[in-house]
Design a protein around this motif. Structure first.
Motif, PDB file in Angstrom:
ATOM      1  N   LYS A  40      53.999  35.129  41.147  1.00 41.52           N
ATOM      2  CA  LYS A  40      53.236  34.860  39.917  1.00 41.52           C
ATOM      3  C   LYS A  40      53.451  35.961  38.883  1.00 41.52           C
ATOM      4  N   ARG A 138      36.340  33.355  46.020  1.00 45.33           N
ATOM      5  CA  ARG A 138      37.122  32.353  45.289  1.00 45.33           C
ATOM      6  C   ARG A 138      37.168  31.147  46.223  1.00 45.33           C
ATOM      7  N   SER A 203      47.741  44.219  45.304  1.00 46.33           N
ATOM      8  CA  SER A 203      48.325  45.451  44.759  1.00 46.33           C
ATOM      9  C   SER A 203      47.343  46.612  44.648  1.00 46.33           C
ATOM     10  N   GLY A 221      51.771  41.068  44.552  1.00 42.82           N
ATOM     11  CA  GLY A 221      52.573  40.498  43.466  1.00 42.82           C
ATOM     12  C   GLY A 221      52.777  41.486  42.336  1.00 42.82           C
ATOM     13  N   THR A 222      51.665  42.022  41.828  1.00 41.91           N
ATOM     14  CA  THR A 222      51.700  42.881  40.633  1.00 41.91           C
ATOM     15  C   THR A 222      52.539  44.140  40.831  1.00 41.91           C
TER      16      THR A 222
HETATM   17  C1  LIG Z   1      46.619  34.199  46.792  1.00 44.98           C
HETATM   18  C2  LIG Z   1      47.113  35.474  46.214  1.00 44.98           C
HETATM   19  N1  LIG Z   1      47.889  36.258  46.964  1.00 44.98           N
HETATM   20  C3  LIG Z   1      48.409  37.408  46.487  1.00 44.98           C
HETATM   21  C4  LIG Z   1      48.124  37.830  45.199  1.00 44.98           C
HETATM   22  C5  LIG Z   1      48.750  39.098  44.697  1.00 44.98           C
HETATM   23  O1  LIG Z   1      47.826  40.069  44.388  1.00 44.98           O
HETATM   24  P1  LIG Z   1      48.138  41.253  43.381  1.00 44.98           P
HETATM   25  O2  LIG Z   1      48.328  40.657  42.044  1.00 44.98           O
HETATM   26  O3  LIG Z   1      46.960  42.139  43.471  1.00 44.98           O
HETATM   27  O4  LIG Z   1      49.379  41.909  43.836  1.00 44.98           O
HETATM   28  C6  LIG Z   1      47.288  37.039  44.394  1.00 44.98           C
HETATM   29  C7  LIG Z   1      46.915  37.453  43.047  1.00 44.98           C
HETATM   30  O5  LIG Z   1      46.237  36.806  42.292  1.00 44.98           O
HETATM   31  C8  LIG Z   1      46.771  35.831  44.910  1.00 44.98           C
HETATM   32  O6  LIG Z   1      45.984  35.022  44.193  1.00 44.98           O
END
Ligand SMILES: Cc1ncc(COP(=O)(O)O)c(C=O)c1O
Length: 350
Positions: A40, A138, A203, A221-222
């Motif tokens: 994402k 959530r 993250s 992800g981030t």
């Molecule tokens: C289901 C899910 N997994 C992993 C992540 C990744 O998290 P982060 O953005 O803190 O790295 C997210 C982020 O929104 C998420 O919704």
């Protein structure tokens, strides 16, 4: 620098991307955790393939559309961390499942039976993980008993295979999350069902997941770009931030106010732990105090000395939705231009 790029524009420093990628992969390797990064943040099949080449077992997507684009780009192992509802979407999932290693999640019977109705005659079962709410509030089942019951339902459903547990955890509560998932996993095992995967991670707690031994898979992800939120949370520095928004000062109506050509349609309205809509690199006294759609208002207590035409570099508060706002991003290597890249999975919301 980069005078030929029209602003507002997104620059992504590949040197920093590679360093961030390696840092987390090394951490996961050292602790025996499988890395399944969330796309994402970048929405780029090429970057997903780089992550896999670096050692990731596959990627995470939030939407079926994102997963289709990643598969088209050559990614062969995807987890979709979203309840998929509606026959036509599930049919797309079935088609994808025929092409790649795919897993999805569910937190209710409704979702499980919707999946099973379409997959029941499939020659290849679809892997389904139970999404657990370990404190994020959530989606997710609310109790370990509900996790066990749904695992049983998936196990018994035609065309489906129970794959394990998945949670998007609340920040800073590793031990609580571990206890929740560990108890749920034990209960499932006691009922004679295998629970091969426990997928978690984020993250803000990037390098803390080894303290949750039940977790087999990290889904940050981030981390690939980092952002102002991660800086303010103390898990990244300005030098780790790989994505910046290049902007131009378009007006200096007063000595204490300047306006840039990036508003909410470039920076998003996401807030951070401190006021302001992003960090202006090299100008610690300046604040992006307000945004309209195409204008960002920079204010300062002292005369700002910014000039019309001047370019600024901004680290966004939250980098992921910024990727969703631009058709293309510009890859750079430090101060050297590399290439423009289309953001293939931007807007893939279904
Ligand atoms: C289901 C899910 N997994 C992993 C992540 C990744 O998290 P982060 O953005 O803190 O790295 C997210 C982020 O929104 C998420 O919704």
């Amino acid at each position: 620098m980069f005078e030929n790029i029209d602003t507002p524009a997104v620059l992504i420093d590949q040197i920093r991307v590679e360093a961030n990628m390696k840092r987390l992969q090394d951490y996961c390797n050292a602790h025996g955790i499988r890395l399944r990064p969330h796309i994402k943040t970048h929405k780029l099949p090429g970057t997903a393939l780089q992550q896999i080449k670096c050692g990731a077992v596959g990627v995470t997507c939030q939407k079926v559309g994102e997963a289709e684009i990643m598969a088209e780009g050559g990614v062969g192992d995807i987890l979709i961390t979203y309840n998929i509802i509606g026959k036509s979407k599930v049919e797309r999932v079935r088609a994808l499942n025929d092409r790649i290693d795919l897993a999805v999640v569910a937190d209710s019977d409704f979702v499980v039976s919707g999946l099973s109705n379409v997959l029941q005659n499939s020659t290849k079962p679809l892997t389904v993980l139970v999404e657990c709410d370990t404190g994020m509030r959530r989606c997710g089942v609310q109790t370990i008993e509900a996790a066990m019951q749904l695992a049983k339902d998936i196990d018994a459903a035609a065309g489906l295979r129970f794959g394990g547990l998945m949670s998007y955890p609340p920040t800073g509560r590793i031990s609580e999350v571990n206890t929740w998932l560990d108890e749920a996993k034990s209960l499932i095992l006691t009922n004679g069902i295998e629970c091969p995967v426990v997928s978690c991670g984020n993250s803000p707690d990037l390098e803390l997941w080894h303290k949750a031994p039940v977790v087999t898979e990290h889904r940050a992800g981030t981390y690939i770009y980092c952002d102002r939120n991660m800086i303010l949370q103390g898990v990244a520095t300005e030098d780790d931030c790989a994505l910046i928004v290049l902007v131009t000062v378009v007006s200096t109506p007063t000595k204490t106010r300047a306006v840039i050509d990036a508003g909410s349609k470039a920076l998003t309205s996401d807030l951070s732990l401190k006021p302001g809509y992003g960090l202006i690199i090299g100008h610690p006294g300046l604040d992006i105090s307000a945004l309209s759609e195409e204008h960002g208002h920079i204010t300062s207590d002292l005369p700002h000395r910014l000039q019309v035409g001047q370019r600024l570099r901004i680290i966004p508060n939250h980098v992921c939705p910024v990727s969703n706002l631009f058709d293309k991003v510009h890859f750079v290597r430090g101060e050297k231009y590399d290439q423009p890249v289309s953001v293939a999975a931007r807007g893939a919301l279904t």
